[in-house]
Design a protein around this motif. Structure first.
Motif, PDB file in Angstrom:
ATOM      1  N   MET A  99       0.848  -1.183   0.000  1.00 54.45           N
ATOM      2  CA  MET A  99       0.000   0.000   0.000  1.00 54.45           C
ATOM      3  C   MET A  99       0.896   1.250   0.000  1.00 54.45           C
ATOM      4  SD  MET A  99      -3.281   1.118   0.400  1.00 54.45           S
ATOM      5  CE  MET A  99      -3.997  -0.441   0.750  1.00 54.45           C
ATOM      6  N   PRO A 100       0.706   2.157  -0.975  1.00 55.60           N
ATOM      7  CA  PRO A 100       1.553   3.361  -1.015  1.00 55.60           C
ATOM      8  C   PRO A 100       1.261   4.302   0.153  1.00 55.60           C
ATOM      9  CG  PRO A 100      -0.155   3.468  -2.703  1.00 55.60           C
ATOM     10  CD  PRO A 100      -0.264   2.114  -2.055  1.00 55.60           C
ATOM     11  N   LYS A 101       2.286   5.041   0.536  1.00 60.81           N
ATOM     12  CA  LYS A 101       2.119   5.998   1.632  1.00 60.81           C
ATOM     13  C   LYS A 101       2.137   7.417   1.075  1.00 60.81           C
ATOM     14  CE  LYS A 101       4.102   3.198   5.312  1.00 60.81           C
ATOM     15  NZ  LYS A 101       2.928   2.616   5.817  1.00 60.81           N
ATOM     16  N   CYS A 102       1.338   8.280   1.667  1.00 61.24           N
ATOM     17  CA  CYS A 102       1.261   9.683   1.270  1.00 61.24           C
ATOM     18  C   CYS A 102       2.585  10.369   1.597  1.00 61.24           C
ATOM     19  CB  CYS A 102       0.115  10.347   2.031  1.00 61.24           C
ATOM     20  SG  CYS A 102      -0.015  12.118   1.767  1.00 61.24           S
ATOM     21  N   PRO A 103       3.186  11.105   0.626  1.00 64.66           N
ATOM     22  CA  PRO A 103       4.465  11.777   0.879  1.00 64.66           C
ATOM     23  C   PRO A 103       4.377  12.857   1.958  1.00 64.66           C
ATOM     24  CG  PRO A 103       3.888  11.878  -1.459  1.00 64.66           C
ATOM     25  CD  PRO A 103       2.731  11.275  -0.749  1.00 64.66           C
ATOM     26  N   CYS A 129       1.881  13.012   4.820  1.00 59.39           N
ATOM     27  CA  CYS A 129       1.577  12.542   6.186  1.00 59.39           C
ATOM     28  C   CYS A 129       2.135  11.158   6.502  1.00 59.39           C
ATOM     29  CB  CYS A 129       0.070  12.566   6.416  1.00 59.39           C
ATOM     30  SG  CYS A 129      -0.829  11.296   5.494  1.00 59.39           S
ATOM     31  N   GLN A 130       2.661  10.466   5.480  1.00 61.00           N
ATOM     32  CA  GLN A 130       3.247   9.126   5.639  1.00 61.00           C
ATOM     33  C   GLN A 130       2.242   8.042   6.034  1.00 61.00           C
ATOM     34  OE1 GLN A 130       6.418   8.560   4.597  1.00 61.00           O
ATOM     35  NE2 GLN A 130       6.324  10.710   4.042  1.00 61.00           N
ATOM     36  N   LYS A 131       0.939   8.305   5.898  1.00 60.96           N
ATOM     37  CA  LYS A 131      -0.076   7.285   6.173  1.00 60.96           C
ATOM     38  C   LYS A 131      -0.460   6.611   4.865  1.00 60.96           C
ATOM     39  CE  LYS A 131      -1.838   9.598  10.234  1.00 60.96           C
ATOM     40  NZ  LYS A 131      -2.786  10.571  10.697  1.00 60.96           N
ATOM     41  N   GLU A 132      -1.032   5.400   4.954  1.00 61.92           N
ATOM     42  CA  GLU A 132      -1.425   4.665   3.756  1.00 61.92           C
ATOM     43  C   GLU A 132      -2.503   5.413   2.985  1.00 61.92           C
ATOM     44  OE1 GLU A 132      -2.506   0.753   5.031  1.00 61.92           O
ATOM     45  OE2 GLU A 132      -0.425   0.147   5.268  1.00 61.92           O
ATOM     46  N   VAL A 133      -2.395   5.355   1.660  1.00 57.76           N
ATOM     47  CA  VAL A 133      -3.375   6.006   0.789  1.00 57.76           C
ATOM     48  C   VAL A 133      -4.168   4.922   0.077  1.00 57.76           C
ATOM     49  CG1 VAL A 133      -3.714   7.628  -1.113  1.00 57.76           C
ATOM     50  CG2 VAL A 133      -1.759   7.912   0.384  1.00 57.76           C
ATOM     51  N   TYR A 134      -5.456   4.854   0.348  1.00 59.68           N
ATOM     52  CA  TYR A 134      -6.319   3.881  -0.317  1.00 59.68           C
ATOM     53  C   TYR A 134      -6.728   4.414  -1.672  1.00 59.68           C
ATOM     54  CZ  TYR A 134      -6.351   1.786   4.257  1.00 59.68           C
ATOM     55  OH  TYR A 134      -5.947   1.215   5.426  1.00 59.68           O
ATOM     56  N   PHE A 135      -6.995   3.508  -2.609  1.00 60.26           N
ATOM     57  CA  PHE A 135      -7.279   3.884  -3.987  1.00 60.26           C
ATOM     58  C   PHE A 135      -8.395   4.933  -4.093  1.00 60.26           C
ATOM     59  CE2 PHE A 135      -9.424   3.380  -8.057  1.00 60.26           C
ATOM     60  CZ  PHE A 135      -8.360   3.603  -8.918  1.00 60.26           C
ATOM     61  N   TRP A 153      -1.266  10.716  -3.190  1.00 62.78           N
ATOM     62  CA  TRP A 153      -1.458  11.627  -2.054  1.00 62.78           C
ATOM     63  C   TRP A 153      -2.895  11.526  -1.559  1.00 62.78           C
ATOM     64  CZ3 TRP A 153       2.323  15.723  -1.146  1.00 62.78           C
ATOM     65  CH2 TRP A 153       3.372  15.738  -2.075  1.00 62.78           C
ATOM     66  N   HIS A 154      -3.139  11.874  -0.293  1.00 65.42           N
ATOM     67  CA  HIS A 154      -4.505  12.124   0.170  1.00 65.42           C
ATOM     68  C   HIS A 154      -4.875  13.489  -0.404  1.00 65.42           C
ATOM     69  CE1 HIS A 154      -3.098   9.563   3.646  1.00 65.42           C
ATOM     70  NE2 HIS A 154      -4.169   8.935   3.248  1.00 65.42           N
ATOM     71  N   ARG A 155      -6.118  13.657  -0.835  1.00 66.59           N
ATOM     72  CA  ARG A 155      -6.524  14.935  -1.420  1.00 66.59           C
ATOM     73  C   ARG A 155      -6.207  16.121  -0.499  1.00 66.59           C
ATOM     74  NH1 ARG A 155      -9.128  15.839  -5.797  1.00 66.59           N
ATOM     75  NH2 ARG A 155      -9.964  13.751  -5.964  1.00 66.59           N
ATOM     76  N   PRO A 156      -6.547  16.073   0.804  1.00 68.92           N
ATOM     77  CA  PRO A 156      -6.233  17.237   1.659  1.00 68.92           C
ATOM     78  C   PRO A 156      -4.739  17.449   1.913  1.00 68.92           C
ATOM     79  CG  PRO A 156      -7.547  15.610   2.882  1.00 68.92           C
ATOM     80  CD  PRO A 156      -7.328  15.064   1.498  1.00 68.92           C
TER      81      PRO A 156
END
Length: 77
Positions: free
Chosen positions: A1-5, A7-13, A24-27
């Motif tokens: 699962m890729p991590k957001c650059p 916040c470093q949390k997992e990014v779901y599809f 990235w997470h949108r926010p």
């Protein structure tokens, strides 16, 4: 699962915005200088960090005089 650059949390599809070759997470996809939320492909990048196309990126990294008053403010020699 890729991590957001950011916040470093997992990014779901379902919540992923792809930009700069990463998910990235949108926010989290915001200009590093002014904090404006960015759209995928609607921004510039410097050292892996996103910046809005106007006014932050040209003001910080563009040629001197660029982006601070239109083309008239830039002198060509």
């Amino acid at each position: 699962m890729p991590k957001c650059p950011k916040c470093q949390k997992e990014v779901y599809f379902a919540e992923r915005v792809t930009s700069l070759g990463k998910g990235w997470h949108r926010p989290c996809l915001k200009c590093e200088k002014c904090g404006k939320t960015l759209t995928s492909g609607g921004h510039s990048e410097h050292e892996g960090k996103p910046y809005c196309n106007h006014p932050c990126y040209p003001a910080m990294f563009g040629p001197k005089g660029f982006g601070r008053g239109g083309s008239e403010s830039h002198t060509f020699k």
